[in-house]
Design an enzyme around this catalytic site. Structure first.
Site, PDB file in Angstrom:
ATOM      1  N   HIS A 189       7.479   7.599  -5.931  1.00  0.00           N
ATOM      2  CA  HIS A 189       8.784   7.761  -5.285  1.00  0.00           C
ATOM      3  C   HIS A 189       9.179   9.238  -5.221  1.00  0.00           C
ATOM      4  O   HIS A 189       9.828   9.674  -4.272  1.00  0.00           O
ATOM      5  CB  HIS A 189       9.842   6.946  -6.042  1.00  0.00           C
ATOM      6  CG  HIS A 189       9.840   5.505  -5.631  1.00  0.00           C
ATOM      7  ND1 HIS A 189      10.470   4.516  -6.355  1.00  0.00           N
ATOM      8  CD2 HIS A 189       9.267   4.889  -4.580  1.00  0.00           C
ATOM      9  CE1 HIS A 189      10.296   3.361  -5.749  1.00  0.00           C
ATOM     10  NE2 HIS A 189       9.566   3.551  -4.676  1.00  0.00           N
ATOM     11  N   ARG A 296       5.693  -5.903   2.635  1.00  0.00           N
ATOM     12  CA  ARG A 296       5.265  -6.505   1.366  1.00  0.00           C
ATOM     13  C   ARG A 296       6.464  -7.241   0.768  1.00  0.00           C
ATOM     14  O   ARG A 296       7.492  -6.614   0.478  1.00  0.00           O
ATOM     15  CB  ARG A 296       4.806  -5.424   0.388  1.00  0.00           C
ATOM     16  CG  ARG A 296       3.631  -4.581   0.865  1.00  0.00           C
ATOM     17  CD  ARG A 296       3.331  -3.531  -0.206  1.00  0.00           C
ATOM     18  NE  ARG A 296       2.167  -2.726   0.088  1.00  0.00           N
ATOM     19  CZ  ARG A 296       2.211  -1.552   0.702  1.00  0.00           C
ATOM     20  NH1 ARG A 296       3.384  -1.068   1.118  1.00  0.00           N
ATOM     21  NH2 ARG A 296       1.117  -0.864   0.915  1.00  0.00           N
ATOM     22  N   ARG A 332       4.194 -10.253   5.315  1.00  0.00           N
ATOM     23  CA  ARG A 332       3.080 -10.816   4.541  1.00  0.00           C
ATOM     24  C   ARG A 332       3.633 -11.764   3.481  1.00  0.00           C
ATOM     25  O   ARG A 332       4.555 -11.408   2.751  1.00  0.00           O
ATOM     26  CB  ARG A 332       2.288  -9.698   3.867  1.00  0.00           C
ATOM     27  CG  ARG A 332       1.046 -10.199   3.141  1.00  0.00           C
ATOM     28  CD  ARG A 332       0.246  -9.062   2.536  1.00  0.00           C
ATOM     29  NE  ARG A 332       0.932  -8.441   1.401  1.00  0.00           N
ATOM     30  CZ  ARG A 332       0.458  -7.383   0.727  1.00  0.00           C
ATOM     31  NH1 ARG A 332      -0.677  -6.827   1.115  1.00  0.00           N
ATOM     32  NH2 ARG A 332       1.121  -6.877  -0.284  1.00  0.00           N
ATOM     33  N   GLU A 431      -9.427  -8.566   4.068  1.00  0.00           N
ATOM     34  CA  GLU A 431      -9.545  -7.672   2.910  1.00  0.00           C
ATOM     35  C   GLU A 431     -10.695  -8.048   1.989  1.00  0.00           C
ATOM     36  O   GLU A 431     -10.917  -7.402   0.965  1.00  0.00           O
ATOM     37  CB  GLU A 431      -8.230  -7.613   2.133  1.00  0.00           C
ATOM     38  CG  GLU A 431      -7.629  -8.959   1.815  1.00  0.00           C
ATOM     39  CD  GLU A 431      -6.185  -8.864   1.338  1.00  0.00           C
ATOM     40  OE1 GLU A 431      -5.792  -7.831   0.800  1.00  0.00           O
ATOM     41  OE2 GLU A 431      -5.462  -9.862   1.513  1.00  0.00           O
ATOM     42  N   ASN A 454      -7.855  -1.040   1.381  1.00  0.00           N
ATOM     43  CA  ASN A 454      -7.960  -0.769  -0.060  1.00  0.00           C
ATOM     44  C   ASN A 454      -8.842  -1.806  -0.743  1.00  0.00           C
ATOM     45  O   ASN A 454      -9.778  -1.474  -1.477  1.00  0.00           O
ATOM     46  CB  ASN A 454      -6.575  -0.754  -0.703  1.00  0.00           C
ATOM     47  CG  ASN A 454      -5.657   0.291  -0.091  1.00  0.00           C
ATOM     48  OD1 ASN A 454      -6.093   1.066   0.757  1.00  0.00           O
ATOM     49  ND2 ASN A 454      -4.428   0.308  -0.498  1.00  0.00           N
ATOM     50  N   ASP A 455      -8.535  -3.083  -0.511  1.00  0.00           N
ATOM     51  CA  ASP A 455      -9.333  -4.145  -1.127  1.00  0.00           C
ATOM     52  C   ASP A 455     -10.683  -4.301  -0.433  1.00  0.00           C
ATOM     53  O   ASP A 455     -11.694  -4.568  -1.084  1.00  0.00           O
ATOM     54  CB  ASP A 455      -8.578  -5.474  -1.091  1.00  0.00           C
ATOM     55  CG  ASP A 455      -7.574  -5.587  -2.240  1.00  0.00           C
ATOM     56  OD1 ASP A 455      -7.703  -4.819  -3.210  1.00  0.00           O
ATOM     57  OD2 ASP A 455      -6.674  -6.429  -2.160  1.00  0.00           O
ATOM     58  N   ARG A 465     -11.841   1.867  -7.892  1.00  0.00           N
ATOM     59  CA  ARG A 465     -11.567   3.280  -7.611  1.00  0.00           C
ATOM     60  C   ARG A 465     -10.791   3.946  -8.728  1.00  0.00           C
ATOM     61  O   ARG A 465     -10.714   5.166  -8.785  1.00  0.00           O
ATOM     62  CB  ARG A 465     -10.826   3.428  -6.290  1.00  0.00           C
ATOM     63  CG  ARG A 465      -9.464   2.766  -6.258  1.00  0.00           C
ATOM     64  CD  ARG A 465      -8.809   3.053  -4.938  1.00  0.00           C
ATOM     65  NE  ARG A 465      -7.577   2.301  -4.799  1.00  0.00           N
ATOM     66  CZ  ARG A 465      -6.661   2.549  -3.909  1.00  0.00           C
ATOM     67  NH1 ARG A 465      -6.829   3.527  -3.061  1.00  0.00           N
ATOM     68  NH2 ARG A 465      -5.579   1.824  -3.827  1.00  0.00           N
ATOM     69  N   CYS A 502      -3.662  -1.987   8.010  1.00  0.00           N
ATOM     70  CA  CYS A 502      -2.465  -1.622   7.256  1.00  0.00           C
ATOM     71  C   CYS A 502      -2.813  -1.013   5.903  1.00  0.00           C
ATOM     72  O   CYS A 502      -1.949  -0.887   5.042  1.00  0.00           O
ATOM     73  CB  CYS A 502      -1.555  -2.833   7.077  1.00  0.00           C
ATOM     74  SG  CYS A 502      -2.344  -4.228   6.251  1.00  0.00           S
TER      75      CYS A 502
END
Length: 563
Positions: A189, A296, A332, A431, A454-455, A465, A502
């Site tokens: 943030h 999300r 999602r 994913e 990412n996945d 990672r 995304c």
């Protein structure tokens, strides 16, 4: 020269102010039972004061027209208002007969530990907010005051071990020309606020506080993540010129807000935004996004101590859909389980939760939770176009079950006479490699696809990672990953289905040409990345992009042959 993680691609030059931000600590002190009520009262007073301070920070941001950024800080206010916070401290008092500061310390240690176990980087960044609140509460209980960055007399570059989100939000841009910290990540943030406020910044700069002193002349290169301390005249001259050039370039980016993302030879790509909270929707207008490519919904559930009702969810989803004013909103469904858990849903313990009972795998076995969420989403569709996106699909059967449930809910709402959206699209994330390789079969049941890189990268290369021993293998341009993406695009388009992305790869300017060449129709990313990606798109042609992809594929093939 020191190296860190680039946050805001801008340059700052100025004298350093090394911020010695006293870490608030607590040492356990046993108190008699008769004194516990007094300790609890001290916590109540500290929480009330902390909430007033946070409201002051939020008001300052809103006065600057940064209500979305105020929403980031609002999460801290909500946590302080949560009854669970006091309940959890009551447990500490009952078990340890301790003073107020120790109870605060223990409860926040538990919260932080829970988030440290998560792998999702977006959620993990909440640790910084928890530390921020703990620091504020302990300072109030210890009688200390936190550093105020809106009352500095001279222009400086802040150098600190860490800056909390609330401290960053208070920065006076007329005095603070940039900041660099020893810890932190590019998705925290604090980093988000720095980008939004256009403050040159670098985080995660190891050994910073050992190398820098008050008054040192500092250059921050927020694009490269480089810090120069007391540079020679040649470097100083070079960076003064770069600073001028960047100011000119950035001025051009602001003008891109109204420019369509079309390549030099006419290919148009939709650029959408990823959000995790309905308040973040305001950033979409700020950066000129074409809609929401990923909403999300986990935060709506993780910010509460009980399941949000259908009406609560409906209000949150509706606020985003209304805000989009006719642009699509992709919502999602819950991606809980694995490293993301809530106390009121009983997820089983698993040896390998990332390959286990999570997302649709769990909620298809507990359809009441998913059914309630779908009712809220579909009802929100009455205010604008929405897409329902199911995560972690790995078989055709799962997609059939998800689609069937969504269609049953639509029919149910229709029979109840409830207003709903029309022509709601039902799609899925790609994913896991198994889903990518059966895209041709899934096209019969999915209206669209969105690739979660990412996945997909992690599962394809079989690499964690975050594991420092194997993290080097996490490579978005690994030929296996690029071939999977290419296959998904090819098979989906043969059936006329849209393919978006995304994951983090979509918002990284280094991959824009490759993704266009692979055939992505839309890219969804952090809102602040949209101008940079748009600038890339309008300055390339499809043949140029294909040339870049060919070069990358050849380079990687050669490297593999050599290995």
């Amino acid at each position: 020269m020191l190296k860190g993680i680039p946050v805001t691609p801008d340059i700052a030059i100025g004298p350093a102010l090394v911020l010695v931000n006293k870490e608030q600590t607590a040492k356990k002190r046993i108190v008699p039972a008769v004194q516990i009520p007094h300790e609890k009262e001290k916590i109540n007073e500290a929480i009330d004061k902390a909430k007033k301070e946070i409201v002051s920070v939020m008001k300052s941001l809103e006065d600057q027209g940064l209500s979305a950024e105020a929403g980031i800080i609002e999460g801290q206010y909500m946590l302080l208002s949560d009854d669970n916070l006091l309940s959890d401290m009551d447990v500490i008092f009952a078990n340890e007969s301790c003073d107020a500061a120790w109870a605060v310390h223990k409860v926040f240690e538990q919260y932080i530990h829970t988030f440290e176990l998560m792998e999702d980087e977006y959620l993990k960044e909440r640790i910084q907010d928890l530390r921020d609140i703990r620091q504020r509460l302990l300072a109030l209980l210890n009688g200390d005051s936190l550093v105020k960055l809106h009352q500095l007399p001279n222009e400086v570059i802040i150098a600190a071990y860490d800056l909390t989100p609330s401290m960053t939000a208070q920065i006076d841009k007329s005095k603070v020309k940039g900041f660099v910290t020893e810890i932190g990540s590019g998705t925290s943030h604090t980093a988000i606020l720095a980008r939004t406020l256009s403050i040159p910044a670098v985080v995660g700069c190891q050994h910073l506080t050992e190398e820098i002193h008050d008054g040192d002349l500092v250059i921050i290169d927020g694009k490269q993540g480089i810090i120069f301390i007391n540079p020679d005249e040649a470097i100083l001259r070079e960076y003064r010129e770069k600073k001028k050039q960047w100011a000119k370039f950035r001025s051009g980016l602001d003008e891109l807000k109204v420019v369509r993302p079309v390549t030099k030879d006419g290919l148009e790509v939709e650029l959408l935004a990823n959000i995790g909270h309905h308040r973040e929707a305001e950033m979409i207008e700020q950066y000129g996004a074409d809609g929401v490519g990923l909403f999300r919904t986990e935060f709506l559930f993780m910010d509460k101590n009980q399941m949000p009702s259908e009406e609560e969810q409906f209000a949150a989803y509706s606020s985003v859909v209304r805000r989009m004013n006719g642009k699509p909103t992709t919502i999602r469904t819950l991606d809980l389980g694995g490293d993301k858990k809530v106390p009121y849903i009983d997820f089983p313990a698993e040896m390998n939760p990332f390959l286990g009972f999570r997302a649709v795998r769990f909620f298809l076995k507990h359809p009441d939770i998913l059914r309630t969420q779908l009712r809220a989403i579909i009802r929100a569709g009455q205010f604008g176009p929405i897409r329902i996106m199911f995560p972690m699909i790995s078989t055709v059967h799962e997609m059939i079950q998800c689609r069937r449930l969504a269609e049953e809910v639509m029919e149910e709402l229709k029979n109840e006479g409830r207003p709903t959206g029309e022509n709601i699209q039902i799609g899925m994330m790609i994913e896991v490699p198994s889903a990518a390789l059966i895209t041709d079969q899934l096209t019969d049941f999915a209206d669209f696809f969105s690739i979660g890189t990412n996945d997909l990268i992690q599962y394809t290369i079989a690499v964690d990672r975050m594991n420092e021993n194997v993290g080097y293998l996490y490579n978005p341009t690994h030929p296996a990953v690029l071939r999977l993406i290419s296959f998904v695009c090819k098979k989906a388009k043969e059936k006329g289905k849209m393919v978006g992305m995304c994951g983090e790869m979509a918002g990284d300017p280094a991959y824009t040409e490759i993704l266009l060449a692979l055939g992505l129709d839309e890219l969804s990313m952090s809102p602040s990345q949209i101008p940079l990606i748009k600038n890339n798109i309008i300055n390339i042609s499809l043949p140029e992009a294909r040339g870049k992809l060919d070069a990358v594929m050849k380079e990687r093939s050669d490297a593999n042959d050599t290995a």
